[in-house]
Write a protein that holds these residues in place. Structure first.
Motif, PDB file in Angstrom:
ATOM      1  N   GLY A   8      -5.934  -0.291   3.379  1.00  0.00           N
ATOM      2  CA  GLY A   8      -4.852   0.154   2.490  1.00  0.00           C
ATOM      3  C   GLY A   8      -4.434  -0.983   1.581  1.00  0.00           C
ATOM      4  O   GLY A   8      -3.540  -1.773   1.917  1.00  0.00           O
ATOM      5  N   MET A  12       1.299  -2.606  -2.292  1.00  0.00           N
ATOM      6  CA  MET A  12       1.809  -3.559  -1.298  1.00  0.00           C
ATOM      7  C   MET A  12       0.661  -4.259  -0.565  1.00  0.00           C
ATOM      8  O   MET A  12       0.618  -5.487  -0.441  1.00  0.00           O
ATOM      9  N   LEU A  32      -9.863   3.421  -0.009  1.00  0.00           N
ATOM     10  CA  LEU A  32     -10.649   4.504  -0.614  1.00  0.00           C
ATOM     11  C   LEU A  32     -10.869   4.234  -2.101  1.00  0.00           C
ATOM     12  O   LEU A  32     -11.811   4.762  -2.692  1.00  0.00           O
ATOM     13  N   SER A  33      -9.996   3.437  -2.695  1.00  0.00           N
ATOM     14  CA  SER A  33     -10.101   3.131  -4.127  1.00  0.00           C
ATOM     15  C   SER A  33     -11.009   1.932  -4.373  1.00  0.00           C
ATOM     16  O   SER A  33     -10.765   0.833  -3.856  1.00  0.00           O
ATOM     17  N   MET A  64      -1.735  -0.561   5.731  1.00  0.00           N
ATOM     18  CA  MET A  64      -0.615  -0.421   4.792  1.00  0.00           C
ATOM     19  C   MET A  64      -0.889   0.832   3.966  1.00  0.00           C
ATOM     20  O   MET A  64      -1.423   0.769   2.856  1.00  0.00           O
ATOM     21  N   LEU A  65      -0.550   1.978   4.551  1.00  0.00           N
ATOM     22  CA  LEU A  65      -0.939   3.279   4.013  1.00  0.00           C
ATOM     23  C   LEU A  65       0.294   4.065   3.568  1.00  0.00           C
ATOM     24  O   LEU A  65       1.423   3.713   3.933  1.00  0.00           O
ATOM     25  N   HIS A  70      -1.476   9.593   7.090  1.00  0.00           N
ATOM     26  CA  HIS A  70      -2.609   8.715   6.773  1.00  0.00           C
ATOM     27  C   HIS A  70      -2.858   7.741   7.924  1.00  0.00           C
ATOM     28  O   HIS A  70      -3.998   7.470   8.287  1.00  0.00           O
ATOM     29  N   GLN A  73      -4.431   9.587  10.871  1.00  0.00           N
ATOM     30  CA  GLN A  73      -5.837   9.941  10.597  1.00  0.00           C
ATOM     31  C   GLN A  73      -6.737   8.691  10.659  1.00  0.00           C
ATOM     32  O   GLN A  73      -7.783   8.707  11.298  1.00  0.00           O
ATOM     33  N   VAL A  74      -6.293   7.612  10.022  1.00  0.00           N
ATOM     34  CA  VAL A  74      -7.113   6.385  10.009  1.00  0.00           C
ATOM     35  C   VAL A  74      -7.261   5.832  11.425  1.00  0.00           C
ATOM     36  O   VAL A  74      -8.350   5.422  11.839  1.00  0.00           O
ATOM     37  N   GLY A 121      11.386  -5.381   1.068  1.00  0.00           N
ATOM     38  CA  GLY A 121      10.893  -6.193  -0.060  1.00  0.00           C
ATOM     39  C   GLY A 121       9.840  -5.367  -0.768  1.00  0.00           C
ATOM     40  O   GLY A 121       9.116  -4.614  -0.114  1.00  0.00           O
ATOM     41  N   LEU A 241      10.159   6.540  -3.733  1.00  0.00           N
ATOM     42  CA  LEU A 241      10.019   5.885  -2.424  1.00  0.00           C
ATOM     43  C   LEU A 241      11.345   5.900  -1.669  1.00  0.00           C
ATOM     44  O   LEU A 241      11.380   6.046  -0.443  1.00  0.00           O
ATOM     45  N   LYS A 244      11.531   9.244  -0.191  1.00  0.00           N
ATOM     46  CA  LYS A 244      10.655   9.322   0.992  1.00  0.00           C
ATOM     47  C   LYS A 244      11.385   8.766   2.216  1.00  0.00           C
ATOM     48  O   LYS A 244      11.403   9.372   3.284  1.00  0.00           O
TER      49      LYS A 244
HETATM   50  P1  NAD Z   1       0.053   2.727  -2.540  1.00  0.00           P
HETATM   51  O1  NAD Z   1      -0.081   4.196  -2.734  1.00  0.00           O
HETATM   52  O2  NAD Z   1       0.069   1.834  -3.728  1.00  0.00           O
HETATM   53  O3  NAD Z   1      -1.115   2.200  -1.567  1.00  0.00           O
HETATM   54  C1  NAD Z   1      -1.636   2.929  -0.501  1.00  0.00           C
HETATM   55  C2  NAD Z   1      -3.136   2.657  -0.464  1.00  0.00           C
HETATM   56  O4  NAD Z   1      -3.679   3.304   0.678  1.00  0.00           O
HETATM   57  C3  NAD Z   1      -3.889   3.201  -1.687  1.00  0.00           C
HETATM   58  O5  NAD Z   1      -4.603   2.158  -2.297  1.00  0.00           O
HETATM   59  C4  NAD Z   1      -4.816   4.272  -1.100  1.00  0.00           C
HETATM   60  O6  NAD Z   1      -6.057   4.371  -1.770  1.00  0.00           O
HETATM   61  C5  NAD Z   1      -4.973   3.755   0.316  1.00  0.00           C
HETATM   62  N1  NAD Z   1      -5.410   4.791   1.265  1.00  0.00           N
HETATM   63  C6  NAD Z   1      -4.901   6.034   1.462  1.00  0.00           C
HETATM   64  N2  NAD Z   1      -5.574   6.656   2.437  1.00  0.00           N
HETATM   65  C7  NAD Z   1      -6.543   5.805   2.864  1.00  0.00           C
HETATM   66  C8  NAD Z   1      -7.565   5.866   3.837  1.00  0.00           C
HETATM   67  N3  NAD Z   1      -7.759   6.980   4.570  1.00  0.00           N
HETATM   68  N4  NAD Z   1      -8.380   4.807   3.999  1.00  0.00           N
HETATM   69  C9  NAD Z   1      -8.216   3.688   3.242  1.00  0.00           C
HETATM   70  N5  NAD Z   1      -7.260   3.559   2.298  1.00  0.00           N
HETATM   71  C10 NAD Z   1      -6.438   4.603   2.113  1.00  0.00           C
HETATM   72  O7  NAD Z   1       1.388   2.531  -1.667  1.00  0.00           O
HETATM   73  P2  NAD Z   1       2.256   1.190  -1.520  1.00  0.00           P
HETATM   74  O8  NAD Z   1       3.289   1.130  -2.578  1.00  0.00           O
HETATM   75  O9  NAD Z   1       1.327   0.053  -1.304  1.00  0.00           O
HETATM   76  O10 NAD Z   1       3.031   1.528  -0.158  1.00  0.00           O
HETATM   77  C11 NAD Z   1       2.395   1.447   1.110  1.00  0.00           C
HETATM   78  C12 NAD Z   1       3.451   1.646   2.184  1.00  0.00           C
HETATM   79  O11 NAD Z   1       4.456   0.638   2.041  1.00  0.00           O
HETATM   80  C13 NAD Z   1       4.185   2.997   2.093  1.00  0.00           C
HETATM   81  O12 NAD Z   1       4.388   3.463   3.391  1.00  0.00           O
HETATM   82  C14 NAD Z   1       5.501   2.639   1.412  1.00  0.00           C
HETATM   83  O13 NAD Z   1       6.559   3.515   1.768  1.00  0.00           O
HETATM   84  C15 NAD Z   1       5.749   1.233   1.970  1.00  0.00           C
HETATM   85  N6  NAD Z   1       6.592   0.365   1.137  1.00  0.00           N
HETATM   86  C16 NAD Z   1       6.397   0.311  -0.213  1.00  0.00           C
HETATM   87  C17 NAD Z   1       7.215  -0.520  -0.978  1.00  0.00           C
HETATM   88  C18 NAD Z   1       7.012  -0.609  -2.479  1.00  0.00           C
HETATM   89  O14 NAD Z   1       7.894  -1.171  -3.166  1.00  0.00           O
HETATM   90  N7  NAD Z   1       5.915  -0.102  -3.022  1.00  0.00           N
HETATM   91  C19 NAD Z   1       8.220  -1.290  -0.377  1.00  0.00           C
HETATM   92  C20 NAD Z   1       8.367  -1.237   1.022  1.00  0.00           C
HETATM   93  C21 NAD Z   1       7.542  -0.398   1.766  1.00  0.00           C
END
Ligand code: NAD
Length: 294
Positions: A8, A12, A32-33, A64-65, A70, A73-74, A121, A241, A244
C-alpha cells in the motif's frame, strides 16, 4: 535492520516506505498501482511483483491500505499464506476496531503476531517521518513494532491490546471533527456580530474556547498560523477522510452503546460537505459551508 514487506504505497504509504528504506531497512514494496510502485523504487525500495512475493521471508509486514475490507482481503488472501511463522504484521491503515481485532486473532491462529498502528498526521508528516503512531497489541508485539515505527514517526504510543490503536484514532478524530465544526461556527457568529476575526482569534486562542482546531489549524484565511484555509482549503486533511473516520466512530459508538451526539452531528455535517462536491478539500472548508459560501 529488518527485512520488511510494505503493501500500500499511496499518499501515506509511499512516504512511509521511503523512510524505512532511508533508515537502512530492506524494503520489499507492493501496490496495485504501477506508478506507486515506480515511485517506491525511486525512493530506495525493492518493487515486488505481488503481495505474496513481498511477504516471502519478511520479518515484518507493514500495510497502509484504504479501509478494513482491503486489509482483511490482503491479510487473508496474501499475507497469511506467504509470511513466515513468527512474522510481525503492522497495519497502519485507519480501519474499524472490529476488523482490527478479527484479523489480529486470525493472525495469531496462523502463528503470526499482529498490531494495529494507525497514524495521526497527514501526507507531509508521512514524508517527513513525523507521524504519531497509536498502537494496539500485546506488550511483546509493541516492543517489536516500536523501533520500526520510530523510523517513520516522532511518537509511538502503546494504546492497549489489539484494536486499541484504532479505538484511540477514531475517538481522537471524532473529537477533532466536532471541535472543527464548533470552531468554524464560532468564527461565523463572531463575524455576524461584527468582531474582527484576528482579535477574536487572539482572545479565544488564550481563553477557554482554545483547541487544536483553533490554534494550530485555524479555519479562517489570514487568521492565526498558516493553514489550508490560507490556500483556499487545498491540501491538508481531506473532508472525505474526516467523514470516513467519523463514520467509523459512529459504527463503533453503535456497537459499543456509547452516546455520541456531537460526533453524530459532525458526521451529518461532513456528509453534507462531501455531498456538495467538496470531499477533496481540507476538512476546515466546513467554515465555507456554514457561512453559505459553498
Ligand atoms: P491512498 O488511497 O492514497 O493509498 C492506498 C494505496 O493502497 C493505493 O496506492 C492503492 O493502490 C493501494 N491498494 C489498495 N488495495 C491494494 C491491494 N489489494 N494490494 C496492494 N495495494 C493496494 O490512501 P492514503 O491517503 O495513503 O491512506 C491510507 C490509509 O491511511 C487510510 O486508511 C487513511 O484513512 C489513512 N490516513 C490517511 C491520512 C491522509 O492524510 N491521507 C492521514 C491519516 C491516516
Amino acid at each position: 535492520m529488518a527485512r520488511i514487506a510494505f503493501i500500500g504505497l499511496g499518499n501515506m504509504g509511499g512516504g512511509m516506505a521511503a523512510n524505512l528504506a532511508k533508515a537502512g531497512h530492506d524494503v520489499r514494496a507492493f501496490d496495485l498501482s504501477a506508478d506507486a510502485l515506480a515511485r517506491a523504487k525511486d525512493a530506495g525500495c525493492l518493487p515486488a511483483d505481488s503481495a505474496d512475493a513481498a511477504c516471502a521471508d519478511a520479518e515484518v509486514v507493514v500495510t497502509m491500505l484504504p479501509a478494513g475490507r482491503h486489509v482483511e482481503q490482503v491479510y487473508r488472501v496474501h499475507v497469511f499464506g506467504a509470511a513466515d511463522t513468527g512474522a510481525l504484521l503492522i497495519d497502519c491503515s485507519t480501519i474499524d476496531v472490529d476488523t482490527a481485532r478479527r484479523v489480529a486473532e486470525a493472525a495469531a491462529g496462523k502463528g503470526l503476531t499482529a498490531v494495529d498502528a494507525p497514524v495521526s498526521g497527514g501526507i507531509a508528516a508521512a514524508q517527513a517521518g513525523t507521524l504519531t503512531f497509536m498502537v494496539g497489541g500485546l506488550d511483546e508485539a509493541f516492543a517489536r513494532a516500536e523501533p520500526i515505527l520510530a523510523d517513520m514517526g516522532k511518537a509511538v504510543i502503546h494504546a492497549g491490546g489489539n484494536g486499541a490503536g484504532q479505538a484511540a484514532k477514531i475517538c481522537n478524530n471524532m473529537l477533532l471533527g466536532a471541535t472543527m465544526v464548533a470552531t468554524c461556527e464560532a468564527f461565523g457568529l463572531a463575524e455576524k456580530l461584527g468582531l474582527d476575526l484576528q482579535r477574536f482569534y487572539d482572545i479565544s486562542s488564550v481563553s477557554s474556547g482554545q483547541s487544536w482546531s483553533m490554534t494550530s489549524y485555524c479555519p479562517m484565511p489570514g487568521v492565526g498560523p498558516e493553514t489550508p484555509a490560507d490556500r483556499d482549503y487545498q491540501g491538508g486533511f481531506a473532508a472525505a477522510l474526516m467523514l470516513k473516520d467519523l463514520r467509523l466512530a459512529m459504527e463503533a459508538a453503535a456497537s459499543s452503546g456509547a452516546d455520541t451526539p456531537m460526533g453524530a452531528r459532525a458526521a451529518e455535517l461532513y456528509q453534507q460537505l462531501v455531498d456538495s462536491g467538496q470531499g477533496g478539500r481540507d476538512f476546515s472548508a466546513m467554515a465555507l459551508m456554514l457561512a453559505g459560501k459553498i
